[in-house]
Design a protein around this motif. Structure first.
Motif, mmCIF file in Angstrom:
data_model
loop_
_atom_site.group_PDB
_atom_site.id
_atom_site.type_symbol
_atom_site.label_atom_id
_atom_site.label_comp_id
_atom_site.label_asym_id
_atom_site.label_seq_id
_atom_site.Cartn_x
_atom_site.Cartn_y
_atom_site.Cartn_z
ATOM 1 N N GLN A 151 -3.072 -27.094 10.042
ATOM 2 C CA GLN A 151 -3.230 -26.575 11.542
ATOM 3 C C GLN A 151 -2.233 -27.569 12.373
ATOM 4 O OE1 GLN A 151 -7.167 -27.214 12.850
ATOM 5 N NE2 GLN A 151 -7.189 -25.053 13.306
ATOM 6 N N CYS A 152 -1.449 -26.865 13.227
ATOM 7 C CA CYS A 152 -0.524 -27.408 14.168
ATOM 8 C C CYS A 152 -1.394 -27.816 15.531
ATOM 9 C CB CYS A 152 0.552 -26.681 14.291
ATOM 10 S SG CYS A 152 2.060 -27.318 15.464
ATOM 11 N N ASN A 153 -1.447 -29.165 15.739
ATOM 12 C CA ASN A 153 -2.050 -29.506 16.927
ATOM 13 C C ASN A 153 -1.196 -29.619 18.141
ATOM 14 O OD1 ASN A 153 -4.702 -29.101 15.926
ATOM 15 N ND2 ASN A 153 -4.607 -30.965 14.714
ATOM 16 N N ILE A 154 0.192 -29.758 17.773
ATOM 17 C CA ILE A 154 1.246 -29.785 19.058
ATOM 18 C C ILE A 154 0.975 -28.416 19.633
ATOM 19 C CG2 ILE A 154 3.358 -30.707 19.709
ATOM 20 C CD1 ILE A 154 3.506 -32.338 17.191
ATOM 21 N N ARG A 155 0.902 -28.602 20.865
ATOM 22 C CA ARG A 155 0.678 -26.976 21.552
ATOM 23 C C ARG A 155 2.118 -26.658 21.935
ATOM 24 N NH1 ARG A 155 -3.346 -28.761 26.320
ATOM 25 N NH2 ARG A 155 -2.753 -30.794 25.475
ATOM 26 N N ILE A 156 2.311 -25.283 22.028
ATOM 27 C CA ILE A 156 3.635 -24.639 22.632
ATOM 28 C C ILE A 156 3.284 -24.121 23.779
ATOM 29 C CG2 ILE A 156 5.236 -23.054 22.065
ATOM 30 C CD1 ILE A 156 4.638 -23.264 19.033
ATOM 31 N N GLY A 157 4.218 -24.396 24.630
ATOM 32 C CA GLY A 157 4.293 -23.413 26.048
ATOM 33 C C GLY A 157 5.392 -22.541 26.019
ATOM 34 N N ILE A 158 4.936 -21.299 26.533
ATOM 35 C CA ILE A 158 6.099 -20.399 26.772
ATOM 36 C C ILE A 158 6.421 -20.063 28.146
ATOM 37 C CG2 ILE A 158 6.826 -18.046 26.049
ATOM 38 C CD1 ILE A 158 4.440 -17.817 24.207
ATOM 39 N N ILE A 159 7.803 -20.409 28.629
ATOM 40 C CA ILE A 159 8.183 -19.990 29.786
ATOM 41 C C ILE A 159 8.878 -18.962 29.553
ATOM 42 C CG2 ILE A 159 9.858 -20.493 31.713
ATOM 43 C CD1 ILE A 159 7.110 -22.455 31.459
ATOM 44 N N PRO A 160 8.487 -17.461 30.077
ATOM 45 C CA PRO A 160 9.050 -16.372 29.646
ATOM 46 C C PRO A 160 10.404 -16.072 30.325
ATOM 47 C CG PRO A 160 7.518 -15.800 31.403
ATOM 48 C CD PRO A 160 7.247 -17.521 30.888
ATOM 49 N N ALA A 161 11.379 -15.736 29.331
ATOM 50 C CA ALA A 161 12.850 -15.214 29.994
ATOM 51 C C ALA A 161 13.420 -14.597 28.803
ATOM 52 C CB ALA A 161 13.593 -16.752 30.053
ATOM 53 N N GLY A 162 12.662 -13.626 28.172
ATOM 54 C CA GLY A 162 13.113 -12.676 27.239
ATOM 55 C C GLY A 162 13.312 -11.258 27.393
ATOM 56 N N SER A 163 13.441 -10.553 26.415
ATOM 57 C CA SER A 163 13.141 -9.065 26.835
ATOM 58 C C SER A 163 11.976 -8.432 26.791
ATOM 59 C CB SER A 163 14.188 -8.429 25.628
ATOM 60 O OG SER A 163 15.383 -8.885 25.770
ATOM 61 N N THR A 164 10.940 -8.900 25.909
ATOM 62 C CA THR A 164 9.670 -8.122 25.728
ATOM 63 C C THR A 164 8.782 -9.293 26.139
ATOM 64 O OG1 THR A 164 10.253 -7.426 23.654
ATOM 65 C CG2 THR A 164 8.137 -6.953 24.183
ATOM 66 N N ASP A 165 8.613 -10.440 25.871
ATOM 67 C CA ASP A 165 7.691 -11.538 26.022
ATOM 68 C C ASP A 165 6.307 -11.080 26.069
ATOM 69 O OD1 ASP A 165 9.775 -13.223 27.228
ATOM 70 O OD2 ASP A 165 9.713 -12.074 28.928
ATOM 71 N N CYS A 166 6.068 -10.570 24.876
ATOM 72 C CA CYS A 166 4.853 -10.120 24.536
ATOM 73 C C CYS A 166 3.669 -11.349 24.135
ATOM 74 C CB CYS A 166 5.047 -9.296 23.146
ATOM 75 S SG CYS A 166 3.454 -9.013 22.010
ATOM 76 N N ILE A 167 4.283 -12.275 23.650
ATOM 77 C CA ILE A 167 3.287 -13.394 23.285
ATOM 78 C C ILE A 167 2.844 -13.909 24.592
ATOM 79 C CG2 ILE A 167 3.112 -15.445 22.001
ATOM 80 C CD1 ILE A 167 5.388 -14.223 20.332
ATOM 81 N N CYS A 168 3.791 -14.069 25.368
ATOM 82 C CA CYS A 168 3.426 -14.763 26.740
ATOM 83 C C CYS A 168 2.264 -13.853 27.465
ATOM 84 C CB CYS A 168 4.543 -15.116 27.667
ATOM 85 S SG CYS A 168 4.121 -15.868 29.317
ATOM 86 N N TYR A 169 2.665 -12.579 27.553
ATOM 87 C CA TYR A 169 1.828 -11.609 28.409
ATOM 88 C C TYR A 169 0.673 -11.558 27.667
ATOM 89 C CZ TYR A 169 1.158 -7.389 31.199
ATOM 90 O OH TYR A 169 0.658 -6.357 32.129
ATOM 91 N N SER A 170 0.573 -11.365 26.410
ATOM 92 C CA SER A 170 -0.773 -11.209 25.547
ATOM 93 C C SER A 170 -1.714 -12.598 25.730
ATOM 94 C CB SER A 170 -0.624 -10.888 24.288
ATOM 95 O OG SER A 170 0.274 -9.628 24.212
ATOM 96 N N THR A 171 -1.323 -13.552 26.035
ATOM 97 C CA THR A 171 -2.015 -14.896 26.107
ATOM 98 C C THR A 171 -2.428 -15.277 27.531
ATOM 99 O OG1 THR A 171 -0.065 -16.133 25.719
ATOM 100 C CG2 THR A 171 -1.241 -15.655 23.641
ATOM 101 N N VAL A 172 -1.507 -14.664 28.716
ATOM 102 C CA VAL A 172 -1.729 -15.380 29.846
ATOM 103 C C VAL A 172 -2.212 -14.101 30.679
ATOM 104 C CG1 VAL A 172 -0.570 -16.309 32.017
ATOM 105 C CG2 VAL A 172 0.022 -17.382 29.621
ATOM 106 N N GLY A 173 -1.628 -12.793 30.444
ATOM 107 C CA GLY A 173 -2.008 -11.617 31.369
ATOM 108 C C GLY A 173 -0.754 -11.304 32.236
ATOM 109 N N ILE A 174 0.239 -12.130 32.282
ATOM 110 C CA ILE A 174 1.331 -11.651 33.069
ATOM 111 C C ILE A 174 2.518 -12.522 32.600
ATOM 112 C CG2 ILE A 174 1.021 -13.760 34.793
ATOM 113 C CD1 ILE A 174 1.760 -11.903 36.969
#
Ligand SMILES: Nc1ncnc2c1ncn2[C@@H]1O[C@H](COP(=O)(O)OP(=O)(O)OP(=O)(O)O)[C@@H](O)[C@H]1O
Ligand SMILES: CCCCCCCCCCCCC/C=C/[C@@H](O)[C@H](CO)NC(=O)CCCCC
Ligand SMILES: [Ca+2]
Length: 467
Positions: A151-174
């Protein structure tokens, strides 16, 4: 007038549609000692919040989406990080795979998290760098499809600046850079399932959102040539692919996910504090306690489906994004150790359009006779073409007559393979073996919060929960 002393508290305020904003309130007081006591007490309380990051490694893709990554980070995110006393090392990427390669070289263990500024492709790079590095440091061979990954315990943060940003939207709601920055600052943690994709005992890629063959693979392949169009490339290639209406013949074998509670046809979606994902977390902890990393999965209970498919979509999460607010599988879970395998069989263009329209509205996407959905922990796919190649019965005539099936010239059945779309990257092989790794990594997020009418109602419900 007595001299006034003051301190300002910055806090998170919920807005509409899962948006968060930073707000502040300033407290005034005539007693300097009292003012200092307050600031000291607040600083100590903040110090006790161990989940908040202090040092972050940030990768910015200056060319993702509408090419706004650098501006978004500098104007909207960096000021918030500095207000929260977070120190950062910032790398602006110079080429594809820069972030991934860099993560194999730097001392990742000195950071509390890694932030990527860009789209799903940029996230994928950072995830591959981090997961790959963890396996390398633990002596685990990623090419072994049966290996239990660390398991990878170092967390990743996503600042959305892409074309679909599906992972950000599906985990934050926006998909909103300020909201994501605030989730990072307060140290949220959301575990995430990751699928490993192999071909012939060779590791190809990891996936967290969509693994799509047929429709979404063809869109991606066509759209890569049109990157200069920005996010619009998906609309152009989407229309083109829809009109071409290609089917692909092949065999899917899957192992149902029996250990997870819930089904893809559930009415409830995965939300903050989801009890189904919590149960999977508990199961995983018990399994690791009992067997350590040595746990092997059984080979029983494979189901096999042969057919002609317009699309094969395997999703580890709902895949909600601004284009499809409920996603391709609205009841999929972020961290239950399973993926939803959606098979869209040969149907008319009109029926396929009806199915696609349901990606965008409230109607049930699986309520069609040509659509099947299964919750799975593993699956394999082999195209008809590679099956024929393997059994040495390839008809050379088929090749010579171009790409359409000689046996059914009018059926649009493609004898060339489609391409797998793996979180927005193409895979080189059509025959793949996929396995879901429960909660392999963690994000600075908390899943999508239940909608509440207003902040007062939310606070009331929180107080009731606490009582
Ligand atoms: N400096 C760079 N130059 C060229 N390509 C880069 C650079 N940095 C990263 N990349 C690559 O660009 C690809 C696409 O980036 P990204 O995901 O940020 O945007 P997108 O494709 O527009 O959005 P989405 O993935 O959400 O559809 C990534 O796969 C990444 O490997
Ligand atoms: C008539 C109305 C029909 C409308 C249909 C709209 C359907 C939209 C569904 C979008 C599903 C996105 C799934 C996520 C995929 C990402 O991993 C990937 C990388 O960012 N994006 C794409 O492949 C980009 C995929 C873009 C597809 C258009
Ligand atoms: Ca899942």
């Amino acid at each position: 007038m007595a001299k006034l002393h003051a301190f300002t508290v910055y806090y998170v305020k919920r807005g509409r549609n899962h948006r968060w904003r930073c707000s502040d309130v300033t407290f005034w007081c005539v007693d300097e000692h009292l003012c200092n006591q307050w600031t000291q007490a607040l600083k100590e309380l903040l110090e006790m919040q161990k989940s908040r990051p202090k040092q972050l490694l940030v990768y910015i893709n200056p060319y993702g989406g509408k090419r706004q990554g650098k501006r978004i980070y500098e104007q909207k995110v960096a000021p918030l990080f500095s207000l929260a006393s977070i120190s950062t090392d910032v790398v602006i990427t110079e080429h594809a795979n820069h972030a991934k390669d860099n993560l194999f070289e730097v001392n990742i263990y000195k950071y509390d998290g890694v932030v990527c500024v860009g789209g799903d492709g940029m996230f994928s790079e950072v995830m591959h760098g981090l997961i790959g590095r963890m396996q390398k440091d633990s002596g685990i061979d990623q090419n072994n499809p049966k290996a239990s990954l660390v398991q990878c315990n170092i967390r990743i943060g996503i600042i959305p600046a892409g074309s679909t940003d599906c992972i950000c939207y599906s985990t934050v709601g926006i998909s909103d850079p300020v909201t994501s920055a605030l989730h990072i600052i307060i140290g949220d943690c959301q575990p995430l399932d990751v699928s490993s994709v192999h071909h012939n005992n060779t590791f190809l890629k990891y996936s967290v959102s969509l693994l799509g063959y047929g429709f979404y693979g063809d869109i991606l392949k066509d759209s890569e040539k049109k990157r200069w169009m920005g996010p619009m490339r998906y609309d152009y290639s989407g229309l083109k692919t829809f009109l071409s209406h290609h089917y692909y013949e092949g065999t899917i074998a899957y192992q149902p996910a029996k250990q997870t509670h819930g089904s893809p046809r559930d009415k409830e979606s995965c939300r903050t504090g989801c009890y189904i994902c919590k149960k999977s977390e508990k199961q995983l902890a018990e399994q690791t306690k009992e067997h350590g990393l040595k746990h092997e999965e059984g080979e029983e209970d494979w189901k096999v489906i042969k057919g002609k498919f317009l699309a094969i979509n395997a999703v580890n999460m709902s895949c909600a994004c601004p284009r499809s607010p409920k996603g391709l599988s609205p009841a999929a879970h972020l961290a239950d150790g399973s993926a939803d395998l959606i098979l869209v069989r040969k149907c008319s263009r009109f029926d396929f359009l009806r199915y696609l329209v349901r990606h965008t509205n409230q109607d049930d996407q699986f309520d069609f006779p040509f659509v099947d959905v299964y919750r799975v922990k593993r699956f394999q796919f082999t195209s008809k073409l590679s099956e024929d190649n393997e059994s040495n019965v390839m008809d050379i005539g088929k090749k010579r007559f171009g790409q359409f099936c000689r046996d059914h010239p009018a059926c649009c059945c493609n004898i060339v393979n489609s391409t797998w779309n793996c979180d927005g990257e193409t895979l080189d092989s059509s025959a793949i073996e996929v396995r879901v790794h429960c909660q392999l990594m963690k994000l600075f997020a908390r899943g999508i919060e239940e909608n509440c009418k207003d902040e007062a109602a939310y606070s009331q419900s929180r107080i009731e929960q606490l009582l």
